[in-house]
Design a protein around this motif. Structure first.
Motif, PDB file in Angstrom:
ATOM      1  N   LEU A 138       1.150  -1.279   0.151  1.00 52.42           N
ATOM      2  CA  LEU A 138      -0.514  -0.146  -0.229  1.00 52.42           C
ATOM      3  C   LEU A 138       1.272   1.664  -0.481  1.00 52.42           C
ATOM      4  O   LEU A 138       1.347   1.660   1.072  1.00 52.42           O
ATOM      5  CB  LEU A 138      -0.755  -0.066   0.488  1.00 52.42           C
ATOM      6  CG  LEU A 138      -1.588   0.936   0.971  1.00 52.42           C
ATOM      7  CD1 LEU A 138      -2.793   1.243   0.046  1.00 52.42           C
ATOM      8  CD2 LEU A 138      -2.435   0.894   2.459  1.00 52.42           C
ATOM      9  N   LEU A 139       1.059   2.355  -0.725  1.00 51.36           N
ATOM     10  CA  LEU A 139       1.849   2.698  -1.006  1.00 51.36           C
ATOM     11  C   LEU A 139       0.584   4.131  -0.896  1.00 51.36           C
ATOM     12  O   LEU A 139       0.179   4.291  -2.324  1.00 51.36           O
ATOM     13  CB  LEU A 139       2.996   3.114  -2.590  1.00 51.36           C
ATOM     14  CG  LEU A 139       3.032   4.662  -2.986  1.00 51.36           C
ATOM     15  CD1 LEU A 139       4.466   4.935  -1.977  1.00 51.36           C
ATOM     16  CD2 LEU A 139       3.619   4.233  -4.653  1.00 51.36           C
ATOM     17  N   VAL A 140       1.042   5.082  -0.077  1.00 48.76           N
ATOM     18  CA  VAL A 140       0.264   6.252  -0.219  1.00 48.76           C
ATOM     19  C   VAL A 140       1.867   7.487  -0.492  1.00 48.76           C
ATOM     20  O   VAL A 140       2.682   7.868   0.130  1.00 48.76           O
ATOM     21  CB  VAL A 140      -0.422   6.626   1.450  1.00 48.76           C
ATOM     22  CG1 VAL A 140      -0.871   7.925   1.365  1.00 48.76           C
ATOM     23  CG2 VAL A 140      -0.945   5.399   2.247  1.00 48.76           C
ATOM     24  N   ALA A 141       0.742   8.546  -1.253  1.00 49.07           N
ATOM     25  CA  ALA A 141       1.828   9.939  -1.525  1.00 49.07           C
ATOM     26  C   ALA A 141       0.826  10.909  -1.372  1.00 49.07           C
ATOM     27  O   ALA A 141      -0.429  10.580  -2.294  1.00 49.07           O
ATOM     28  CB  ALA A 141       2.507   9.654  -2.550  1.00 49.07           C
ATOM     29  N   MET A 176       2.751  14.635   5.635  1.00 50.90           N
ATOM     30  CA  MET A 176       2.232  13.027   5.598  1.00 50.90           C
ATOM     31  C   MET A 176       1.242  13.602   6.910  1.00 50.90           C
ATOM     32  O   MET A 176       0.747  11.939   6.988  1.00 50.90           O
ATOM     33  CB  MET A 176       3.035  11.647   5.134  1.00 50.90           C
ATOM     34  CG  MET A 176       3.912  11.954   4.061  1.00 50.90           C
ATOM     35  SD  MET A 176       3.345  12.442   3.042  1.00 50.90           S
ATOM     36  CE  MET A 176       4.313  13.109   1.490  1.00 50.90           C
ATOM     37  N   GLN A 177       1.940  13.886   7.678  1.00 52.73           N
ATOM     38  CA  GLN A 177       0.833  14.028   9.143  1.00 52.73           C
ATOM     39  C   GLN A 177      -0.998  13.535   9.272  1.00 52.73           C
ATOM     40  O   GLN A 177      -1.000  12.986   9.673  1.00 52.73           O
ATOM     41  CB  GLN A 177       0.952  14.883  10.171  1.00 52.73           C
ATOM     42  CG  GLN A 177       0.520  14.414  11.544  1.00 52.73           C
ATOM     43  CD  GLN A 177       1.432  13.625  11.977  1.00 52.73           C
ATOM     44  OE1 GLN A 177       2.305  13.441  11.361  1.00 52.73           O
ATOM     45  NE2 GLN A 177       0.231  13.182  11.960  1.00 52.73           N
ATOM     46  N   PRO A 178      -1.595  13.941   8.151  1.00 57.86           N
ATOM     47  CA  PRO A 178      -2.928  13.972   7.863  1.00 57.86           C
ATOM     48  C   PRO A 178      -2.845  12.793   7.674  1.00 57.86           C
ATOM     49  O   PRO A 178      -3.975  11.706   7.708  1.00 57.86           O
ATOM     50  CB  PRO A 178      -3.200  14.825   6.570  1.00 57.86           C
ATOM     51  CG  PRO A 178      -1.996  15.712   6.242  1.00 57.86           C
ATOM     52  CD  PRO A 178      -0.964  15.494   6.967  1.00 57.86           C
ATOM     53  N   GLU A 196       5.242   7.997   1.534  1.00 58.74           N
ATOM     54  CA  GLU A 196       6.218   8.776   0.303  1.00 58.74           C
ATOM     55  C   GLU A 196       5.709  10.154   0.063  1.00 58.74           C
ATOM     56  O   GLU A 196       4.282   9.847  -0.431  1.00 58.74           O
ATOM     57  CB  GLU A 196       6.515   7.732  -0.846  1.00 58.74           C
ATOM     58  CG  GLU A 196       7.669   8.266  -2.030  1.00 58.74           C
ATOM     59  CD  GLU A 196       8.989   7.991  -1.033  1.00 58.74           C
ATOM     60  OE1 GLU A 196       9.304   9.233   0.262  1.00 58.74           O
ATOM     61  OE2 GLU A 196      10.059   6.877  -0.769  1.00 58.74           O
ATOM     62  N   ALA A 197       6.124  11.038  -0.613  1.00 57.14           N
ATOM     63  CA  ALA A 197       5.952  12.206  -0.838  1.00 57.14           C
ATOM     64  C   ALA A 197       6.409  11.672  -2.384  1.00 57.14           C
ATOM     65  O   ALA A 197       6.734  10.439  -3.361  1.00 57.14           O
ATOM     66  CB  ALA A 197       7.256  13.170  -1.047  1.00 57.14           C
ATOM     67  N   GLN A 254       0.214  -2.353  -6.949  1.00 55.09           N
ATOM     68  CA  GLN A 254       0.491  -1.675  -5.560  1.00 55.09           C
ATOM     69  C   GLN A 254      -0.773  -1.346  -5.592  1.00 55.09           C
ATOM     70  O   GLN A 254      -0.997  -0.791  -6.355  1.00 55.09           O
ATOM     71  CB  GLN A 254       1.945  -0.902  -5.129  1.00 55.09           C
ATOM     72  CG  GLN A 254       3.003  -1.894  -5.553  1.00 55.09           C
ATOM     73  CD  GLN A 254       4.196  -0.578  -4.998  1.00 55.09           C
ATOM     74  OE1 GLN A 254       3.642   0.330  -4.707  1.00 55.09           O
ATOM     75  NE2 GLN A 254       5.420  -0.750  -5.110  1.00 55.09           N
ATOM     76  N   PHE A 255      -1.054  -0.651  -4.355  1.00 60.20           N
ATOM     77  CA  PHE A 255      -2.539  -0.364  -4.375  1.00 60.20           C
ATOM     78  C   PHE A 255      -1.953   0.844  -3.776  1.00 60.20           C
ATOM     79  O   PHE A 255      -1.173   1.737  -3.057  1.00 60.20           O
ATOM     80  CB  PHE A 255      -3.192  -1.096  -2.916  1.00 60.20           C
ATOM     81  CG  PHE A 255      -4.773  -0.315  -2.877  1.00 60.20           C
ATOM     82  CD1 PHE A 255      -6.172  -0.295  -3.547  1.00 60.20           C
ATOM     83  CD2 PHE A 255      -4.835   1.160  -2.445  1.00 60.20           C
ATOM     84  CE1 PHE A 255      -7.121   0.038  -3.369  1.00 60.20           C
ATOM     85  CE2 PHE A 255      -5.855   1.797  -2.646  1.00 60.20           C
ATOM     86  CZ  PHE A 255      -7.492   1.439  -2.831  1.00 60.20           C
ATOM     87  N   ILE A 256      -2.076   2.410  -4.877  1.00 62.10           N
ATOM     88  CA  ILE A 256      -1.339   3.775  -4.838  1.00 62.10           C
ATOM     89  C   ILE A 256      -2.742   4.641  -4.563  1.00 62.10           C
ATOM     90  O   ILE A 256      -3.777   4.322  -4.772  1.00 62.10           O
ATOM     91  CB  ILE A 256      -0.625   3.772  -6.453  1.00 62.10           C
ATOM     92  CG1 ILE A 256       0.764   2.556  -6.342  1.00 62.10           C
ATOM     93  CG2 ILE A 256      -0.576   4.662  -5.666  1.00 62.10           C
ATOM     94  CD1 ILE A 256       0.782   2.355  -8.015  1.00 62.10           C
TER      95      ILE A 256
END
Length: 442
Positions: free
Chosen positions: A286-289, A314-316, A346-347, A359-361
């Motif tokens: 799981l990739l969150v950007a 990335m705090q939110p 990630e940024a 991947q789930f992006i």
């Protein structure tokens, strides 16, 4: 009669191809605009990329003639770099400082005065993305326009992803029995693949149903989502139910979610991603950007290693993860994420050049992306991956974007007729009563 369009710097930095957007009219670029573009070309962001691209485009035009003279364009118009008409005499009593904006205004004003002396003088129009420049132009008797050619949609016509229709009660009963209806029996309106239909009784009873248009645009069918919750999250309204349907469908690799603050976009996407990654093992990671665009004054450089620098931005995301994992102690979430190893926050700065298979992006705050940036991101998506773009087009922090030309709006409109994508506009805030009221009133 053809017109003369004087371009401000921000028009070129927003869309390098804007110089070809004025049909058979005359395009004038003041010399000070070239100076401003030159000062931006060393930037490593989207503005710098556009500055370099504009430079190459204008340089390529030199093969057709001298830039200070009229160079013909393929669309029937002409372009030239304005070296004269720089006198500040007409404006010196109005604007004291010779700022770059005022110098551009001076060029446009002097051209306007010159054209007025001719028998068949042309209209001179200043084109700028800067509202105050347009206000100044109007104050000194100049025509001024915003550059609207880069807008994806017209005002208030953004695709919502769902449609409300009224049908006879017997058709609603047939939908519940058979699980599908022919769209031709419902309405002659155009439909899009994976568009939701909220079907209500035409006679006004409380009977209703929700369906989703199939990929052939022939039938509307029942939704496949039939679980009570997703990673502990229960949908609280009809649009959230639609969003979960799209987020859990393997055959829809591109999902876009739009909504005001507090409508649940990030929480729903994270819950769906965690369930499919950790419970069902449909994705490896799981990739969150999210893009790094500050709200208000930038804090400057932050101390520490990369992850420490990214934490404030990335705090939110971490706030939502803390809620989903029900953590109560400081550092507990970090320990959980370190132990799982399948969640990466990630940024977007670091996504270029990567390939992201299986991947789930999740791309949060996608409204702050330009068309080029969003293309770069989606073209990173590898085989068996799913990407979710979400944001609020009304909350944009990028200086050259608005609700109608940002990357998120661009993707929604370009992909609405594609079978691989689905979209929902979340309407109701669910964060709290106060948050919902603030989103509506403020």
């Amino acid at each position: 009669m053809s017109k003369i369009y004087v371009l401000d710097t921000n028009v070129l930095l927003q869309d390098p191809y804007s110089i070809f957007s004025f049909e058979d009219n005359e395009v004038v670029i003041p010399a000070v605009v070239l100076e401003e573009v030159d000062s931006k070309k060393r930037y490593m962001d989207e503005i710098g990329r556009n500055a370099r691209h504009v430079s190459r485009l204008i340089d390529g035009l030199r093969a057709s003639g001298k830039l200070h003279e009229k160079i013909p364009l393929d669309n029937g118009g002409t372009i030239r770099i304005e070296l004269n008409h720089r006198s500040f005499h007409e404006l010196q009593d109005i604007f004291v400082e010779k700022t770059n904006d005022n110098r551009i205004l001076a060029v446009a004003k002097n051209l306007h005065l010159e054209e007025e002396t001719k028998e068949k003088g042309k209209r001179v129009i200043l084109v700028s993305k800067d509202a105050l420049v347009r206000v100044k132009a109007d104050a000194i008797g100049l025509e001024a326009e915003d550059f609207l050619n880069d807008r994806v949609v017209e005002m208030d016509s953004l695709y919502t992803g769902f449609l409300e229709v009224y049908i006879p009660l017997d058709m609603l009963s047939r939908f519940y029995e058979k699980g599908e209806l022919f769209l031709s029996d419902i309405s002659k309106l155009p439909f899009y693949p994976n568009q939701f239909l909220i079907m209500k009784d035409v006679m006004g009873s409380s009977a209703s149903a929700i369906g989703i248009v199939d990929k052939t645009k022939v039938k509307v069918k029942k939704m496949t989502f039939n679980q009570e919750h997703v990673w502990g999250i229960h949908p609280r309204n009809v649009q959230q139910t639609m969003a979960i349907e799209l987020l859990l469908r393997k055959d829809i690799p591109l999902v876009t979610l739009i909504g005001k603050a507090g409508t649940g976009k990030t929480l729903l996407a994270l819950a769906a991603g965690l369930m499919q990654t950790e419970d069902f093992h449909e994705y490896k990671k799981l990739l969150v950007a999210r893009p790094i665009v500050p709200v208000g004054k930038d804090l400057g450089f932050l101390p520490g290693e990369k992850q420490e620098k990214l934490r404030p931005w990335m705090q939110p995301i971490f706030d939502n993860l803390e809620y989903l994992f029900n953590t109560k102690k400081p550092g507990e979430l970090d320990a959980i994420l370190a132990g799982m190893g399948s969640i990466e926050v990630e940024a977007l700065t670091y996504i270029r050049g990567r390939s992201l298979p299986k991947q789930f992006i999740i791309i949060d705050e996608a409204q702050n992306l330009t068309k080029h940036e969003v293309k770069t991101i989606i073209t990173r998506v590898g085989e068996d991956s799913k990407i979710v773009l979400m944001g609020d087009p009304e909350q944009i922090d990028h200086p050259y974007l608005d609700a109608y030309n940002n990357g998120l709006t661009y993707v929604v409109e370009k992909f609405k007729n594609e079978v691989v994508s689905g979209h929902v506009k979340l309407m109701k805030g669910e964060r709290s009563g106060l948050a919902r009221l603030a989103a509506d009133l403020l």
